[in-house]
Design a protein around this motif. Structure first.
Motif, PDB file in Angstrom:
ATOM      1  N   GLY A  80      -3.100  -3.558   2.260  1.00  0.00           N
ATOM      2  CA  GLY A  80      -4.378  -3.554   1.564  1.00  0.00           C
ATOM      3  C   GLY A  80      -5.003  -4.932   1.517  1.00  0.00           C
ATOM      4  O   GLY A  80      -6.200  -5.107   1.762  1.00  0.00           O
ATOM      5  N   LEU A  81      -4.189  -5.931   1.220  1.00  0.00           N
ATOM      6  CA  LEU A  81      -4.657  -7.319   1.169  1.00  0.00           C
ATOM      7  C   LEU A  81      -5.155  -7.770   2.540  1.00  0.00           C
ATOM      8  O   LEU A  81      -6.187  -8.440   2.644  1.00  0.00           O
ATOM      9  N   TYR A  82      -4.435  -7.402   3.587  1.00  0.00           N
ATOM     10  CA  TYR A  82      -4.808  -7.807   4.950  1.00  0.00           C
ATOM     11  C   TYR A  82      -6.173  -7.228   5.325  1.00  0.00           C
ATOM     12  O   TYR A  82      -7.042  -7.936   5.859  1.00  0.00           O
ATOM     13  N   TYR A  83      -6.372  -5.957   5.029  1.00  0.00           N
ATOM     14  CA  TYR A  83      -7.652  -5.327   5.343  1.00  0.00           C
ATOM     15  C   TYR A  83      -8.790  -5.880   4.491  1.00  0.00           C
ATOM     16  O   TYR A  83      -9.902  -6.123   4.992  1.00  0.00           O
ATOM     17  N   LEU A  84      -8.550  -6.089   3.198  1.00  0.00           N
ATOM     18  CA  LEU A  84      -9.622  -6.470   2.285  1.00  0.00           C
ATOM     19  C   LEU A  84     -10.002  -7.937   2.373  1.00  0.00           C
ATOM     20  O   LEU A  84     -11.191  -8.280   2.311  1.00  0.00           O
ATOM     21  N   LEU A  85      -9.021  -8.831   2.535  1.00  0.00           N
ATOM     22  CA  LEU A  85      -9.296 -10.266   2.473  1.00  0.00           C
ATOM     23  C   LEU A  85      -9.361 -10.945   3.836  1.00  0.00           C
ATOM     24  O   LEU A  85      -9.926 -12.029   3.952  1.00  0.00           O
ATOM     25  N   ILE A  86      -8.780 -10.332   4.862  1.00  0.00           N
ATOM     26  CA  ILE A  86      -8.819 -10.936   6.199  1.00  0.00           C
ATOM     27  C   ILE A  86      -9.726 -10.149   7.136  1.00  0.00           C
ATOM     28  O   ILE A  86     -10.590 -10.723   7.803  1.00  0.00           O
ATOM     29  N   LYS A  87      -9.560  -8.831   7.160  1.00  0.00           N
ATOM     30  CA  LYS A  87     -10.376  -7.993   8.053  1.00  0.00           C
ATOM     31  C   LYS A  87     -11.685  -7.548   7.408  1.00  0.00           C
ATOM     32  O   LYS A  87     -12.589  -7.068   8.108  1.00  0.00           O
ATOM     33  N   ASN A  88     -11.779  -7.692   6.088  1.00  0.00           N
ATOM     34  CA  ASN A  88     -12.976  -7.303   5.333  1.00  0.00           C
ATOM     35  C   ASN A  88     -13.319  -5.825   5.561  1.00  0.00           C
ATOM     36  O   ASN A  88     -14.468  -5.458   5.772  1.00  0.00           O
ATOM     37  N   ARG A  89     -12.319  -4.968   5.481  1.00  0.00           N
ATOM     38  CA  ARG A  89     -12.501  -3.529   5.656  1.00  0.00           C
ATOM     39  C   ARG A  89     -12.099  -2.802   4.376  1.00  0.00           C
ATOM     40  O   ARG A  89     -11.039  -3.060   3.800  1.00  0.00           O
ATOM     41  N   LYS A  90     -12.950  -1.877   3.936  1.00  0.00           N
ATOM     42  CA  LYS A  90     -12.749  -1.209   2.650  1.00  0.00           C
ATOM     43  C   LYS A  90     -11.570  -0.239   2.647  1.00  0.00           C
ATOM     44  O   LYS A  90     -11.127   0.184   1.576  1.00  0.00           O
ATOM     45  N   ILE A  91     -11.054   0.111   3.819  1.00  0.00           N
ATOM     46  CA  ILE A  91      -9.898   0.996   3.877  1.00  0.00           C
ATOM     47  C   ILE A  91      -8.708   0.381   3.139  1.00  0.00           C
ATOM     48  O   ILE A  91      -7.791   1.086   2.694  1.00  0.00           O
ATOM     49  N   GLY A  92      -8.750  -0.924   2.945  1.00  0.00           N
ATOM     50  CA  GLY A  92      -7.677  -1.609   2.235  1.00  0.00           C
ATOM     51  C   GLY A  92      -7.501  -1.128   0.811  1.00  0.00           C
ATOM     52  O   GLY A  92      -6.395  -1.178   0.262  1.00  0.00           O
ATOM     53  N   TRP A  93      -8.594  -0.649   0.179  1.00  0.00           N
ATOM     54  CA  TRP A  93      -8.482  -0.146  -1.195  1.00  0.00           C
ATOM     55  C   TRP A  93      -7.543   1.050  -1.265  1.00  0.00           C
ATOM     56  O   TRP A  93      -6.863   1.250  -2.279  1.00  0.00           O
ATOM     57  N   VAL A  94      -7.506   1.858  -0.214  1.00  0.00           N
ATOM     58  CA  VAL A  94      -6.631   3.031  -0.186  1.00  0.00           C
ATOM     59  C   VAL A  94      -5.172   2.601  -0.274  1.00  0.00           C
ATOM     60  O   VAL A  94      -4.392   3.125  -1.081  1.00  0.00           O
ATOM     61  N   TYR A  95      -4.794   1.614   0.553  1.00  0.00           N
ATOM     62  CA  TYR A  95      -3.417   1.149   0.553  1.00  0.00           C
ATOM     63  C   TYR A  95      -3.071   0.418  -0.740  1.00  0.00           C
ATOM     64  O   TYR A  95      -1.933   0.520  -1.236  1.00  0.00           O
ATOM     65  N   ALA A  96      -4.038  -0.313  -1.290  1.00  0.00           N
ATOM     66  CA  ALA A  96      -3.809  -1.005  -2.558  1.00  0.00           C
ATOM     67  C   ALA A  96      -3.568  -0.001  -3.688  1.00  0.00           C
ATOM     68  O   ALA A  96      -2.683  -0.203  -4.531  1.00  0.00           O
ATOM     69  N   CYS A  97      -4.327   1.086  -3.689  1.00  0.00           N
ATOM     70  CA  CYS A  97      -4.143   2.123  -4.714  1.00  0.00           C
ATOM     71  C   CYS A  97      -2.819   2.859  -4.525  1.00  0.00           C
ATOM     72  O   CYS A  97      -2.136   3.187  -5.503  1.00  0.00           O
ATOM     73  N   LEU A  98      -2.446   3.104  -3.278  1.00  0.00           N
ATOM     74  CA  LEU A  98      -1.138   3.720  -3.006  1.00  0.00           C
ATOM     75  C   LEU A  98      -0.011   2.812  -3.498  1.00  0.00           C
ATOM     76  O   LEU A  98       1.030   3.290  -3.957  1.00  0.00           O
ATOM     77  N   SER A  99      -0.252   1.509  -3.414  1.00  0.00           N
ATOM     78  CA  SER A  99       0.753   0.542  -3.868  1.00  0.00           C
ATOM     79  C   SER A  99       1.008   0.674  -5.364  1.00  0.00           C
ATOM     80  O   SER A  99       2.164   0.744  -5.798  1.00  0.00           O
ATOM     81  N   ILE A 100      -0.054   0.727  -6.167  1.00  0.00           N
ATOM     82  CA  ILE A 100       0.153   0.827  -7.622  1.00  0.00           C
ATOM     83  C   ILE A 100       0.618   2.224  -8.028  1.00  0.00           C
ATOM     84  O   ILE A 100       1.176   2.388  -9.113  1.00  0.00           O
ATOM     85  N   MET A 101       0.404   3.215  -7.153  1.00  0.00           N
ATOM     86  CA  MET A 101       0.962   4.537  -7.421  1.00  0.00           C
ATOM     87  C   MET A 101       2.443   4.605  -7.044  1.00  0.00           C
ATOM     88  O   MET A 101       3.123   5.583  -7.316  1.00  0.00           O
ATOM     89  N   THR A 102       2.925   3.538  -6.402  1.00  0.00           N
ATOM     90  CA  THR A 102       4.351   3.419  -6.095  1.00  0.00           C
ATOM     91  C   THR A 102       5.057   2.585  -7.152  1.00  0.00           C
ATOM     92  O   THR A 102       6.158   2.917  -7.592  1.00  0.00           O
TER      93      THR A 102
END
Length: 355
Positions: free
Chosen positions: A120-142
């Motif tokens: 999520g961090l890689y997509y949001l802060l380096i690639k600037n792609r919003k798909i990163g929010w999905v992985y970040a949310c999956l992370s806190i659901m883990t």
């Protein structure tokens, strides 16, 4: 590494998760505690238990996917990063040893949640792609604790750009002289739900703030320090680089948080283990080929020390395991390997320690 995880014996946190799996067998409904939103592991355990699938396959999936995530980031960065292109082998080793294998195999939730947050961090802060929010949310659901890192990413995405690293030095000096009592007051002032505050405070004071080390040998304590020692040279190199980026701002705030967490050993270790990978990404994304190879070689040596020290910490656990089967068993037979309840009761105590 996924097969190694399947042969990891159910002790400690893994013992608790394994017993939860056995409790789910033949249950008609899946239930969570009130306010619990990190449900992915528990739901997978419920599904696997009622489909007759071995719980060990959950460990396999978590470790396998963690390595796949890290290698995906590695290959994707290799398309644009000169250092990875010219020094592919050393870069591959750096990414391989950056995966917290023992943390995932032993505890499952936090280690795998870190891997999801990395993507999520890689997509949001380096690639600037919003798909990163999905992985970040999956992370806190883990694992709920990664919500702190999600908040830091959200702050940076709002456009708050912090380029001065003097604030890092200020945070270091401030919390050298502060006790956990001050940190407790900060946590109570944060706009967090009560159950999250209670969960964080459990790590700030009491047994898990440092007292648990008293139950272990000097060798274990030294191995615990070495398990996150890579963070120190990475922070040192980070403070020497002047660069403006979203990842730079995230790491400045993250390192300030890291210094705050130094008053609690458990929070400090968890934050250290999480920050290692983002710092590696930063080092590789701003790489200067002149003299940088020696720095990355040194980082690799520290990562290897970290990996070996973690294995040393779990030597008693590995001593009762079936890990020796890696020497002669086929991959297919290991995929069907399981530690049944009878084996667990013979080899593991009720508090999760090996006999």
């Amino acid at each position: 590494m996924g097969l190694c995880a399947m042969l990891w014996p159910p002790t400690g946190d893994l013992y608790r998760h394994t017993m939860d799996y056995f409790d789910y067998i033949d249950k008609d409904e899946f239930e969570l505690k009130l306010g619990q939103f990190d449900f992915i592991l528990y739901y997978l355990s419920y599904v696997f238990a009622n489909l007759g699938i071995n719980f060990e396959l959950v460990r396999f999936l978590f470790v396998f996917l963690s390595y796949m995530i890290v290698f995906f980031i590695f290959e994707d960065m290799g398309k644009t990063t000169e250092f990875i292109t010219k020094h592919y082998r050393i870069s591959l080793c750096i990414f391989f040893f950056s995966v917290p294998f023992c943390l995932i195999a032993f505890g499952l939730r936090y280690g795998f949640a870190c891997s999801l947050m990395y993507l999520g961090l890689y997509y949001l802060l380096i690639k600037n792609r919003k798909i990163g929010w999905v992985y970040a949310c999956l992370s806190i659901m883990t694992h709920y604790s990664l919500i702190v890192m999600l908040l830091l990413i959200w702050i940076v995405r709002l456009g708050i750009n912090i380029s001065s690293k003097r604030i890092v030095w200020f945070s270091f000096l401030s919390f050298i002289f502060l006790s956990s009592i001050f940190l407790e007051k900060i946590i109570l002032l944060l706009p967090l739900p009560g159950f999250i505050q209670a969960a964080i405070l459990a790590y700030v004071s009491g047994y898990w703030s440092g007292e648990h080390f008293e139950d272990h040998s000097l060798g274990f304590r030294l191995a615990s320090i070495l398990s996150y020692i890579t963070i120190y040279p990475l922070v040192y190199y980070f403070l020497q680089i002047k660069e403006k980026s979203k990842l730079n701002s995230f790491l400045i705030i993250g390192i300030c948080l890291w210094s705050v967490c130094s008053v609690s050993s458990e929070l400090f270790v968890r934050t250290s283990l999480f920050l290692i990978f983002p710092l590696l990404l930063y080092m590789l994304s701003v790489v200067n080929m002149s003299g940088h190879l020696k720095k990355m070689q040194l980082i690799l040596y520290f990562l290897i020390i970290t990996f070996c020290s973690q294995l040393y910490s779990y030597r008693r656990v590995l001593g009762i395991s079936d890990m020796y089967k890696l020497g002669y068993s086929s991959s297919a037979s290991i995929l069907f390997h399981t530690y049944d309840e009878e084996w667990i009761h013979k080899n593991v105590s009720f508090d999760g320690d090996p006999f």
